[in-house]
Design a protein around this motif. Structure first.
Motif, mmCIF file in Angstrom:
data_model
loop_
_atom_site.group_PDB
_atom_site.id
_atom_site.type_symbol
_atom_site.label_atom_id
_atom_site.label_comp_id
_atom_site.label_asym_id
_atom_site.label_seq_id
_atom_site.Cartn_x
_atom_site.Cartn_y
_atom_site.Cartn_z
ATOM 1 N N GLY A 34 0.792 -1.209 0.000
ATOM 2 C CA GLY A 34 0.000 0.000 0.000
ATOM 3 C C GLY A 34 0.833 1.272 0.000
ATOM 4 N N TYR A 35 0.174 2.356 -0.429
ATOM 5 C CA TYR A 35 0.852 3.643 -0.586
ATOM 6 C C TYR A 35 -0.167 4.749 -0.345
ATOM 7 C CZ TYR A 35 3.391 7.449 -2.971
ATOM 8 O OH TYR A 35 4.031 8.618 -3.286
ATOM 9 N N GLY A 36 0.244 5.776 0.402
ATOM 10 C CA GLY A 36 -0.626 6.929 0.548
ATOM 11 C C GLY A 36 -0.724 7.441 1.961
ATOM 12 N N ASP A 37 -1.837 8.088 2.235
ATOM 13 C CA ASP A 37 -2.096 8.778 3.492
ATOM 14 C C ASP A 37 -2.695 7.804 4.511
ATOM 15 O OD1 ASP A 37 -2.916 10.459 5.538
ATOM 16 O OD2 ASP A 37 -4.073 11.804 4.256
ATOM 17 N N VAL A 38 -1.982 7.540 5.595
ATOM 18 C CA VAL A 38 -2.474 6.575 6.588
ATOM 19 C C VAL A 38 -3.685 7.103 7.356
ATOM 20 C CG1 VAL A 38 -0.223 5.490 6.853
ATOM 21 C CG2 VAL A 38 -0.879 7.354 8.401
ATOM 22 N N GLY A 39 -3.961 8.400 7.249
ATOM 23 C CA GLY A 39 -5.144 8.968 7.870
ATOM 24 C C GLY A 39 -6.289 9.137 6.893
ATOM 25 N N ALA A 40 -6.235 8.430 5.767
ATOM 26 C CA ALA A 40 -7.192 8.629 4.685
ATOM 27 C C ALA A 40 -8.600 8.169 5.036
ATOM 28 C CB ALA A 40 -6.719 7.895 3.433
ATOM 29 N N ASP A 41 -9.579 8.892 4.508
ATOM 30 C CA ASP A 41 -10.966 8.450 4.551
ATOM 31 C C ASP A 41 -11.293 7.548 3.373
ATOM 32 O OD1 ASP A 41 -11.694 9.837 6.873
ATOM 33 O OD2 ASP A 41 -12.130 11.671 5.743
ATOM 34 N N PHE A 42 -10.528 7.667 2.283
ATOM 35 C CA PHE A 42 -10.801 6.927 1.048
ATOM 36 C C PHE A 42 -9.690 5.916 0.784
ATOM 37 C CE2 PHE A 42 -13.497 10.503 0.680
ATOM 38 C CZ PHE A 42 -14.528 10.182 -0.202
ATOM 39 N N LEU A 43 -10.070 4.650 0.617
ATOM 40 C CA LEU A 43 -9.123 3.591 0.279
ATOM 41 C C LEU A 43 -9.512 3.024 -1.076
ATOM 42 C CD1 LEU A 43 -7.547 0.924 2.516
ATOM 43 C CD2 LEU A 43 -8.683 0.194 0.417
ATOM 44 N N PHE A 44 -8.573 3.046 -2.026
ATOM 45 C CA PHE A 44 -8.777 2.515 -3.369
ATOM 46 C C PHE A 44 -8.071 1.171 -3.459
ATOM 47 C CE2 PHE A 44 -9.407 6.997 -3.570
ATOM 48 C CZ PHE A 44 -10.292 7.248 -4.612
ATOM 49 N N VAL A 45 -8.793 0.127 -3.887
ATOM 50 C CA VAL A 45 -8.203 -1.210 -3.921
ATOM 51 C C VAL A 45 -8.471 -1.875 -5.269
ATOM 52 C CG1 VAL A 45 -10.226 -2.141 -2.700
ATOM 53 C CG2 VAL A 45 -8.128 -3.479 -2.814
ATOM 54 N N GLY A 46 -7.390 -2.280 -5.938
ATOM 55 C CA GLY A 46 -7.500 -3.009 -7.190
ATOM 56 C C GLY A 46 -7.269 -4.490 -6.982
ATOM 57 N N GLY A 47 -7.400 -5.252 -8.065
ATOM 58 C CA GLY A 47 -7.218 -6.691 -7.963
ATOM 59 C C GLY A 47 -5.767 -7.111 -7.868
ATOM 60 N N ARG A 48 -4.903 -6.486 -8.689
ATOM 61 C CA ARG A 48 -3.469 -6.814 -8.698
ATOM 62 C C ARG A 48 -2.717 -5.642 -9.298
ATOM 63 N NH1 ARG A 48 -1.548 -10.178 -13.966
ATOM 64 N NH2 ARG A 48 -2.997 -9.284 -15.487
ATOM 65 N N PRO A 49 -1.407 -5.556 -9.082
ATOM 66 C CA PRO A 49 -0.626 -4.477 -9.687
ATOM 67 C C PRO A 49 -0.675 -4.530 -11.211
ATOM 68 C CG PRO A 49 0.610 -5.560 -7.936
ATOM 69 C CD PRO A 49 -0.595 -6.409 -8.194
ATOM 70 N N GLY A 50 -0.711 -3.363 -11.820
ATOM 71 C CA GLY A 50 -0.557 -3.279 -13.261
ATOM 72 C C GLY A 50 0.913 -3.359 -13.634
ATOM 73 N N PRO A 51 1.218 -3.372 -14.937
ATOM 74 C CA PRO A 51 2.629 -3.458 -15.345
ATOM 75 C C PRO A 51 3.456 -2.277 -14.861
ATOM 76 C CG PRO A 51 1.193 -2.993 -17.230
ATOM 77 C CD PRO A 51 0.299 -3.352 -16.097
ATOM 78 N N GLY A 52 2.841 -1.099 -14.786
ATOM 79 C CA GLY A 52 3.577 0.066 -14.294
ATOM 80 C C GLY A 52 3.898 -0.047 -12.823
#
Length: 213
Positions: A34-52
């Motif tokens: 995971g990456y981002g703000d640990v105090g976040a209200d919004f969590l975005f979750v995908g199925g798996r990493p993309g090639p990038g």
């Protein structure tokens, strides 16, 4: 970003050399935690990493699909960096996946999703988000099976795109897979979150206030 947070990369110190899935260890470039703000209200979750993301080690970066999400985050005020940034500047958003390693020739198996579940569970418990955005049907069903009373197998991210589903302790706002998303669908998602989520006090409707699916 939370002022008490040192850095956005893998902030909970999850194993960067995880070898729990033998078939993935020699195929991946990076374990993408995971990456981002640990105090976040919004969590975005995908199925798996993309090639990038497999290349950069940062979720939703380094390819056109990642740039689409970064544009969405920018439009919603969650990102202060350009869409092609390898290390986005995020505020109130956290990015993660069901599975942390990419196989270039196939999607994750059920066993790999299950093996990676403790990482996602830890993300959810530590972030304790108000809103979860599952990106794609695999992520939507993976979240719904544990955290809503809905029949997870009946849910489809394309059909539920840019709507709100009540969960246990938070709300789900599904998003169609970024690779398949049209510009019109992107705009519909931004409009829904901007007008139906951010425009109200969503904190008053989440499960810890007594509202459940």
């Amino acid at each position: 970003m939370d002022p008490a947070q040192d850095h956005p990369d893998n902030p909970f110190g999850m194993d960067p050399d995880c070898r729990n899935c033998p078939d993935l260890c020699d195929e991946r470039t990076n374990v993408v935690h995971g990456y981002g703000d640990v105090g976040a209200d919004f969590l975005f979750v995908g199925g798996r990493p993309g090639p990038g993301a497999d290349r950069t080690g940062v979720p939703f970066t380094g390819d056109p699909a990642g740039e689409r999400l970064q544009r969405i985050l920018g439009e919603l005020g969650f990102a202060a960096s350009p869409p092609d940034a390898d290390r986005p500047e995020l505020d109130d958003a956290y990015l993660t996946y069901l599975t942390r390693c990419r196989h270039p020739d196939r999607g994750p198996t059920d066993e790999e999703v299950s093996t990676c579940d403790p990482y996602l569970t830890a993300d959810l418990r530590m972030i304790n988000p108000e809103i979860i955005v599952p990106i794609g049907t695999r992520a939507l069903r993976g979240i719904a099976v544990e955290h809503t009373t809905r029949d997870a197998e009946s849910l489809d991210a394309a059909e539920s795109h840019a709507t709100t589903i009540r969960g246990r302790g938070f709300e789900l706002v599904p998003m169609r897979t970024l690779d398949d998303q049209t510009d019109a669908e992107t705009e519909a998602f931004i409009e829904h979150v901007g007008e139906s989520v951010l425009s109200r006090d969503y904190r008053q409707t989440k499960g810890r206030s007594g509202a459940h699916d």
